[in-house]
Each structure stands twice: as C-alpha cells, then as structure tokens.
Design an enzyme around this catalytic site. Structure first.
Site, PDB file in Angstrom:
ATOM      1  N   CYS A 272       1.156   2.925 -13.537  1.00 53.98           N
ATOM      2  CA  CYS A 272       1.890   2.829 -12.368  1.00 53.98           C
ATOM      3  C   CYS A 272       0.973   1.612 -11.499  1.00 53.98           C
ATOM      4  O   CYS A 272      -0.261   1.910 -11.696  1.00 53.98           O
ATOM      5  CB  CYS A 272       1.716   4.011 -11.404  1.00 53.98           C
TER       6      CYS A 272
ATOM      7  N   CYS B  83      -0.391   2.555  -8.106  1.00 56.81           N
ATOM      8  CA  CYS B  83      -1.669   3.394  -8.406  1.00 56.81           C
ATOM      9  C   CYS B  83      -2.773   2.591  -8.576  1.00 56.81           C
ATOM     10  O   CYS B  83      -3.728   2.809  -7.913  1.00 56.81           O
ATOM     11  CB  CYS B  83      -1.265   4.494  -9.281  1.00 56.81           C
TER      12      CYS B  83
END
Length: 122
Positions: free
Chosen positions: A48, A51
């Site tokens: 991600c 993230c």
C-alpha cells in the site's frame, strides 16, 4: 517461529508496535479493554503506497502522544482482524478505548488523524 510482536522505533522513543499473530493481537486487545489508554490501530499492507506515505507521520504521532498505544496490523498477515474491524480500504486508522471503537479515519489524512487522537486520548 519468529517474533509475534515487534516495534519500529525512532530515536526519540516513539514506538509503533507491529502485531504479527492473532494470539498477540487478542492478548493486546483484551488488555486494552481494562485500560483507559487510547489505542490507535493502523491497518495497512506492505504493498500500500498511501500507507508508506503516512508512516512517518504515524511515528511522529507516537513520539508526540507517548500516552497512546500505536498498533500496526498488516491486513495480509492478520486478515481476520481486518475483517472484524470491517476494514475496506487502506490505510484505515481505528481509535479504540476500553475495547470500543471511538472513531476511524480512512486514507491519508494526517491533520484529521492528529485532531482525533488529541480528542480521544484522555
């Protein structure tokens, strides 16, 4: 077997605990139910990109809010926990106190995350 919990630390003692097993998560979550301490659960994934982008801010918050527990859970490692919290996108930050969800933020919203941590930490 490897470590069940590890931490990512910065030199100024901020700590984000990485939980790697369901047993470790269950123990930590059960202990949080009897504590007044706020827990910020960061649901993320290795792949991600958003993230990874917000990760330095989360570590900064761990330094700033040393009275708050910061937990990072990789949804690919612990999919049942992500399912229990109905995580549908990443990053998702769930703020929990005494075992109850207080609020959540989905996405890279540093200022909003900071604001709700301040709101719920006491």
């Amino acid at each position: 077997m490897g470590a069940q919990i590890s931490s990512q630390q910065r030199s100024d003692h901020g700590e984000v605990l990485l939980v790697h097993s369901l047993d470790s998560w269950n123990t930590r979550f059960q202990n949080s139910k009897t504590s007044n301490k706020l827990m910020v659960i960061d649901f993320s994934a290795e792949w991600c990109r958003p993230c990874k982008f917000i990760e330095p801010a989360v570590h900064d918050f761990a330094v700033e809010f040393s009275d708050v527990d910061f937990i990072k859970i990789d949804i690919d490692e612990l999919p049942d926990v992500a399912k229990d919290f109905e995580v549908k996108a990443m990053p998702t930050f769930v703020l929990v106190k005494k075992g109850k969800e207080q609020e959540r933020i989905v996405g890279v919203k540093k200022d909003e995350l900071h604001r709700i941590i301040e709101k719920h930490r006491f």
